[in-house]
Design a protein around this motif. Structure first.
Motif, PDB file in Angstrom:
ATOM      1  N   ILE A   1       0.860  -1.183   0.000  1.00  0.00           N
ATOM      2  CA  ILE A   1       0.000   0.000   0.000  1.00  0.00           C
ATOM      3  C   ILE A   1       0.900   1.239   0.000  1.00  0.00           C
ATOM      4  CG2 ILE A   1      -1.820   1.257   1.184  1.00  0.00           C
ATOM      5  CD1 ILE A   1      -2.728  -1.402   0.138  1.00  0.00           C
ATOM      6  N   GLN A   2       0.574   2.201  -0.862  1.00  0.00           N
ATOM      7  CA  GLN A   2       1.334   3.436  -0.938  1.00  0.00           C
ATOM      8  C   GLN A   2       0.381   4.625  -0.874  1.00  0.00           C
ATOM      9  OE1 GLN A   2       3.558   3.169  -4.577  1.00  0.00           O
ATOM     10  NE2 GLN A   2       5.219   1.979  -3.645  1.00  0.00           N
ATOM     11  N   ILE A   3       0.878   5.716  -0.293  1.00  0.00           N
ATOM     12  CA  ILE A   3       0.092   6.955  -0.190  1.00  0.00           C
ATOM     13  C   ILE A   3       0.555   7.903  -1.285  1.00  0.00           C
ATOM     14  CG2 ILE A   3      -0.497   8.914   1.265  1.00  0.00           C
ATOM     15  CD1 ILE A   3       0.072   7.185   3.691  1.00  0.00           C
ATOM     16  N   HIS A   4      -0.421   8.466  -2.009  1.00  0.00           N
ATOM     17  CA  HIS A   4      -0.125   9.438  -3.059  1.00  0.00           C
ATOM     18  C   HIS A   4      -0.871  10.731  -2.707  1.00  0.00           C
ATOM     19  CE1 HIS A   4       1.729   6.416  -5.736  1.00  0.00           C
ATOM     20  NE2 HIS A   4       0.834   5.597  -5.191  1.00  0.00           N
ATOM     21  N   PRO A   5      -0.160  11.734  -2.249  1.00  0.00           N
ATOM     22  CA  PRO A   5      -0.836  12.929  -1.705  1.00  0.00           C
ATOM     23  C   PRO A   5      -1.327  13.924  -2.758  1.00  0.00           C
ATOM     24  CG  PRO A   5       1.525  13.154  -1.466  1.00  0.00           C
ATOM     25  CD  PRO A   5       1.297  11.786  -2.059  1.00  0.00           C
ATOM     26  N   ASP A   6      -0.835  13.821  -3.999  1.00  0.00           N
ATOM     27  CA  ASP A   6      -1.191  14.849  -4.990  1.00  0.00           C
ATOM     28  C   ASP A   6      -1.398  14.198  -6.351  1.00  0.00           C
ATOM     29  OD1 ASP A   6      -1.733  17.310  -6.045  1.00  0.00           O
ATOM     30  OD2 ASP A   6       0.367  17.905  -6.265  1.00  0.00           O
ATOM     31  N   VAL A   7      -2.632  13.794  -6.618  1.00  0.00           N
ATOM     32  CA  VAL A   7      -2.979  13.134  -7.878  1.00  0.00           C
ATOM     33  C   VAL A   7      -4.346  13.638  -8.321  1.00  0.00           C
ATOM     34  CG1 VAL A   7      -1.627  11.049  -7.413  1.00  0.00           C
ATOM     35  CG2 VAL A   7      -4.011  11.188  -6.642  1.00  0.00           C
TER      36      VAL A   7
ATOM     37  N   ARG B   1     -20.114  10.132 -19.395  1.00  0.00           N
ATOM     38  CA  ARG B   1     -20.063  11.020 -18.224  1.00  0.00           C
ATOM     39  C   ARG B   1     -18.691  10.835 -17.581  1.00  0.00           C
ATOM     40  NH1 ARG B   1     -25.092   8.854 -16.727  1.00  0.00           N
ATOM     41  NH2 ARG B   1     -23.931   7.675 -15.162  1.00  0.00           N
ATOM     42  N   ILE B   2     -18.055  11.950 -17.294  1.00  0.00           N
ATOM     43  CA  ILE B   2     -16.694  11.883 -16.745  1.00  0.00           C
ATOM     44  C   ILE B   2     -16.603  12.831 -15.560  1.00  0.00           C
ATOM     45  CG2 ILE B   2     -14.243  12.339 -17.210  1.00  0.00           C
ATOM     46  CD1 ILE B   2     -14.750  11.572 -20.098  1.00  0.00           C
ATOM     47  N   GLY B   3     -15.985  12.337 -14.487  1.00  0.00           N
ATOM     48  CA  GLY B   3     -15.730  13.150 -13.305  1.00  0.00           C
ATOM     49  C   GLY B   3     -14.261  13.122 -12.947  1.00  0.00           C
ATOM     50  N   VAL B   4     -13.693  14.280 -12.629  1.00  0.00           N
ATOM     51  CA  VAL B   4     -12.278  14.382 -12.266  1.00  0.00           C
ATOM     52  C   VAL B   4     -12.166  15.178 -10.978  1.00  0.00           C
ATOM     53  CG1 VAL B   4     -10.012  15.245 -12.956  1.00  0.00           C
ATOM     54  CG2 VAL B   4     -11.544  14.287 -14.685  1.00  0.00           C
ATOM     55  N   HIS B   5     -11.372  14.633 -10.051  1.00  0.00           N
ATOM     56  CA  HIS B   5     -11.136  15.322  -8.783  1.00  0.00           C
ATOM     57  C   HIS B   5      -9.675  15.166  -8.404  1.00  0.00           C
ATOM     58  CE1 HIS B   5     -11.650  16.958  -4.814  1.00  0.00           C
ATOM     59  NE2 HIS B   5     -11.281  15.822  -4.234  1.00  0.00           N
TER      60      HIS B   5
ATOM     61  N   VAL C   1     -16.728  17.120 -18.943  1.00  0.00           N
ATOM     62  CA  VAL C   1     -15.899  16.636 -17.848  1.00  0.00           C
ATOM     63  C   VAL C   1     -16.297  17.405 -16.600  1.00  0.00           C
ATOM     64  CG1 VAL C   1     -13.553  16.337 -16.984  1.00  0.00           C
ATOM     65  CG2 VAL C   1     -14.001  16.103 -19.433  1.00  0.00           C
ATOM     66  N   HIS C   2     -16.848  16.692 -15.611  1.00  0.00           N
ATOM     67  CA  HIS C   2     -17.329  17.297 -14.383  1.00  0.00           C
ATOM     68  C   HIS C   2     -16.174  17.329 -13.383  1.00  0.00           C
ATOM     69  CE1 HIS C   2     -20.740  17.409 -11.156  1.00  0.00           C
ATOM     70  NE2 HIS C   2     -20.268  18.618 -11.438  1.00  0.00           N
ATOM     71  N   VAL C   3     -15.696  18.530 -13.031  1.00  0.00           N
ATOM     72  CA  VAL C   3     -14.527  18.654 -12.168  1.00  0.00           C
ATOM     73  C   VAL C   3     -14.895  19.408 -10.908  1.00  0.00           C
ATOM     74  CG1 VAL C   3     -12.972  18.627 -14.160  1.00  0.00           C
ATOM     75  CG2 VAL C   3     -13.730  20.822 -13.191  1.00  0.00           C
ATOM     76  N   SER C   4     -14.066  19.214  -9.884  1.00  0.00           N
ATOM     77  CA  SER C   4     -14.231  19.946  -8.629  1.00  0.00           C
ATOM     78  C   SER C   4     -13.469  21.266  -8.702  1.00  0.00           C
ATOM     79  CB  SER C   4     -13.712  19.103  -7.462  1.00  0.00           C
ATOM     80  OG  SER C   4     -12.316  18.874  -7.607  1.00  0.00           O
ATOM     81  N   GLY C   5     -13.759  22.142  -7.749  1.00  0.00           N
ATOM     82  CA  GLY C   5     -13.063  23.421  -7.700  1.00  0.00           C
ATOM     83  C   GLY C   5     -11.572  23.240  -7.485  1.00  0.00           C
ATOM     84  N   ARG C   6     -11.176  22.223  -6.711  1.00  0.00           N
ATOM     85  CA  ARG C   6      -9.753  21.982  -6.488  1.00  0.00           C
ATOM     86  C   ARG C   6      -9.056  21.631  -7.793  1.00  0.00           C
ATOM     87  NH1 ARG C   6      -8.151  17.549  -2.119  1.00  0.00           N
ATOM     88  NH2 ARG C   6      -9.501  18.907  -0.873  1.00  0.00           N
ATOM     89  N   THR C   7      -9.684  20.815  -8.631  1.00  0.00           N
ATOM     90  CA  THR C   7      -9.090  20.461  -9.925  1.00  0.00           C
ATOM     91  C   THR C   7      -9.013  21.680 -10.830  1.00  0.00           C
ATOM     92  OG1 THR C   7      -9.939  18.197  -9.761  1.00  0.00           O
ATOM     93  CG2 THR C   7      -9.329  18.980 -11.947  1.00  0.00           C
TER      94      THR C   7
ATOM     95  N   PRO D   1     -18.116  20.254   1.223  1.00  0.00           N
ATOM     96  CA  PRO D   1     -18.682  21.352   0.434  1.00  0.00           C
ATOM     97  C   PRO D   1     -17.682  21.856  -0.600  1.00  0.00           C
ATOM     98  CG  PRO D   1     -19.139  21.659   2.763  1.00  0.00           C
ATOM     99  CD  PRO D   1     -18.183  20.533   2.677  1.00  0.00           C
ATOM    100  N   MET D   2     -18.137  21.924  -1.852  1.00  0.00           N
ATOM    101  CA  MET D   2     -17.260  22.339  -2.942  1.00  0.00           C
ATOM    102  C   MET D   2     -18.102  22.835  -4.104  1.00  0.00           C
ATOM    103  SD  MET D   2     -16.162  18.681  -4.608  1.00  0.00           S
ATOM    104  CE  MET D   2     -15.659  18.012  -3.019  1.00  0.00           C
ATOM    105  N   SER D   3     -17.479  23.567  -4.968  1.00  0.00           N
ATOM    106  CA  SER D   3     -18.100  23.983  -6.218  1.00  0.00           C
ATOM    107  C   SER D   3     -17.660  23.040  -7.316  1.00  0.00           C
ATOM    108  CB  SER D   3     -17.700  25.419  -6.561  1.00  0.00           C
ATOM    109  OG  SER D   3     -18.104  26.315  -5.545  1.00  0.00           O
ATOM    110  N   THR D   4     -18.571  22.738  -8.219  1.00  0.00           N
ATOM    111  CA  THR D   4     -18.236  21.852  -9.341  1.00  0.00           C
ATOM    112  C   THR D   4     -18.476  22.593 -10.651  1.00  0.00           C
ATOM    113  OG1 THR D   4     -20.465  20.909  -9.443  1.00  0.00           O
ATOM    114  CG2 THR D   4     -18.863  19.827  -7.990  1.00  0.00           C
TER     115      THR D   4
END
Length: 581
Positions: free
Chosen positions: A307-313, A407-411, A449-455, A483-486
């Protein structure tokens, strides 16, 4: 090939099957080995290797010949009673040494000699005759000027030189050259014996000596031919063994390479490598574990978990719209072909954008950007992949007249990725951000492509057409926990990112049988090139300075005792073929 033979045994005894390899002897037959080389199309490669091998023989011949000539001269100058004409021996032998070494040096140009193999034969014949005529001329001079005996010094050496060192590829050619040299020496002795037949007893005794020399040359030539046949057999057998070893090693390296490529296509390399090492360790420990279990001890159970942690993907989830309708309207075969074509395009696009595909479940396809190696542009690559997937599915929809969309979602965020399982390993990703990406896909709009505000914060907004997120996203219970904007993204018209990735011929149109044949042909061509390179690297021997000094010392002492002649003045009445003093 093993042959089975049923042994007839007495009554009431069980018949046993004998496994005998009757073809063992053929493995050391010269004709079989030569036919085997031709069957495997290795004759040309063997001839190239033979040239290199004979050149290596010359590296041994040169120091031996030089030391022999020098040693012979040292013995003549230090042991001969009369040295008035010894300088002529030095001139004859020095000249022949210079001519022979100069001629044979041509053979060190490997590429030239390989293209013109007749060069080796011509230089070998000339070199052998130079040594013979120099030896005979020296003896003729002393015979007429000083009345010394007709003792030749290099007759045995020339035969050894022909059969052991000269680069004559053909056994028949070496035998013919050695036979002609032997005849020259015999004719030389017969001529001087017949030229003075005044003494009948001497005449009869001379022919007795000649007959001994004839049988001596005959036996030496038979021994030389036998040596060449055995040497050729051993070299060909070793060459075929080397070919088999190289071929198996090449196949193994190809298999390992394909295994690594296959594993890397399923798992990220940083996880695939530890798994490979773990499997190797398990194989090595399996025998010890089995022995421990047989002795009554408990077998140690090991659960592999990486198991590995990936903090920024950035995580991308994609899902087919109207997939249920397709399953009810298309046959199973057509449905599988459509999915195969789509997922093939998606995999090519993911590889182009350096995004790691995790897996697909039915009509759901998800992958991660920045998973294999840290990448500050992971959000851009994930969104670009999503736009390319939409373009690909629109192309398939137009070609096949299907009512399908994407339908595509990216976060963007962090996740846990790894392999779990014992008998069947499974690579997957976990984390709250993975669940958010999944919900962005579920609440998204087909064709976007449905993305979050962070993306979106990691993107250049000028490269995309941006729309507000869907109402479903605002009411989704999972998304409301964070809570986020998409936003809905699409490519700006006429930008390169809107085009589908060119994958060449459609996956559906590929013939699997022809594809396998093409792959095998390419693999065979690659293997042939590797075999040729490995043959060029095959060792051929040669001598280091330490070996040259060691061998030359023993060789000089041996040749000095065999070839040198102490000059003793004898009366003219006893002139003729005499013994070595």
């Amino acid at each position: 090939m093993n042959k089975e033979k049923t042994c007839r045994t007495p009554f009431k005894e069980r018949c046993k099957t004998c496994y005998l390899d009757y073809a063992d002897e053929r493995l050391w037959e010269y004709s079989y080995l030569k036919a085997r080389c031709k069957e495997l199309n290795l004759e040309d490669e063997y001839k190239k290797y033979q040239v290199r091998l004979m050149i290596s023989y010359l590296t041994i011949f040169y120091p031996l010949y030089i030391l022999l000539v020098v040693g012979h001269q040292v013995v003549k100058w230090s042991c001969a009673e009369y040295t008035n004409f010894t300088y002529l021996d030095t001139v004859f032998e020095g000249t022949s040494l210079a001519l022979v070494t100069g001629l044979m040096s041509i053979n060190f140009f490997e590429n030239f000699v390989t293209r013109h193999r007749w060069i080796m034969i011509i230089t070998s014949v000339l070199s052998a005759y130079i040594v013979v005529f120099s030896d005979i001329a020296c003896n003729i001079f002393h015979y007429y000027q000083t009345q010394w005996p007709l003792n030749t010094s290099y007759d045995v050496f020339v035969l050894c030189m022909i059969y052991m060192f000269l680069p004559i590829p053909s056994i028949t050619g070496a035998a013919l050259l050695a036979t002609s040299v032997s005849l020259l020496y015999v004719v030389y002795f017969v001529h001087f014996l017949v030229s003075d037949p005044s003494n009948l007893a001497k005449y009869i005794h001379g022919f007795d000596v000649i007959s001994v020399d004839v049988f001596h040359f005959l036996g030496f030539n038979m021994m030389g031919i036998f040596f060449r046949i055995v040497n050729e057999t051993v070299v060909r057998a070793s060459f075929l063994d080397r070919h088999q070893f190289i071929k198996e090693e090449t196949w193994l390296s190809h298999a390992l390479r394909q295994e690594s490529l296959l594993l890397d296509s399923i798992l990220p390399p940083q996880i695939a490598k530890p798994i490979q090492n773990s499997i190797k360790e398990k194989i090595m420990q399996s025998e010890a574990e089995f022995d421990r279990f047989q002795m009554g001890g408990p077998r140690r159970a090991e659960n592999f978990m990486a198991i590995q942690i990936h903090p920024d993907v950035s995580i991308l989830y994609a899902d087919l719209v109207n997939y249920t309708h397709l399953t009810t309207t298309l046959t199973v075969e057509k449905l599988v072909k459509v999915l195969h074509d789509l997922y093939g395009r998606f995999d090519m696009a993911a590889s182009s954008f350096e995004v790691q595909r995790i897996k697909f479940l039915g009509d759901c396809y998800y992958c991660v950007a920045g998973l294999t190696t840290g990448d500050p542009d992971h959000a851009k690559k994930a969104v670009s992949l999503g736009i390319s997937m939409i373009a690909n599915i629109q192309e398939v929809r137009a070609e096949r007249a299907l009512n399908i969309d994407m339908r595509i979602g990216v976060h963007s965020g962090s996740l846990l990725a790894g392999v779990i399982g014992q008998t069947k390993l499974q690579f997957d990703i976990w984390g709250s951000d993975v669940e958010i990406a999944n919900r962005l896909e579920a609440t998204g709009k087909p064709g976007f492509v449905h993305v979050s505000g962070r993306t979106l914060s990691n993107l250049n907004v000028d490269e995309y057409t941006i729309h507000p997120g869907t109402e479903k996203a605002q009411t989704d219970p999972v998304l409301q926990k964070h809570p986020m904007s998409t936003f809905l993204l699409s490519a700006v018209v006429n930008r390169p990112s809107v085009r589908p990735v060119d994958v060449g011929t459609s996956y559906v149109d590929l013939d699997i049988k022809n594809l396998g044949a093409t792959r095998d042909t390419a693999s065979l061509a690659s293997m042939t090139d590797e075999l040729r390179e490995e043959f060029n690297k095959m060792p051929v021997g040669g001598l280091s300075m330490r070996t040259v000094i060691k061998i030359s010392t023993s060789w000089t002492s041996l040749r000095a005792s065999s070839f040198t002649t102490k000059r003793i003045r004898i009366p003219a009445s006893t002139r003729g073929r005499s013994q070595t003093w």
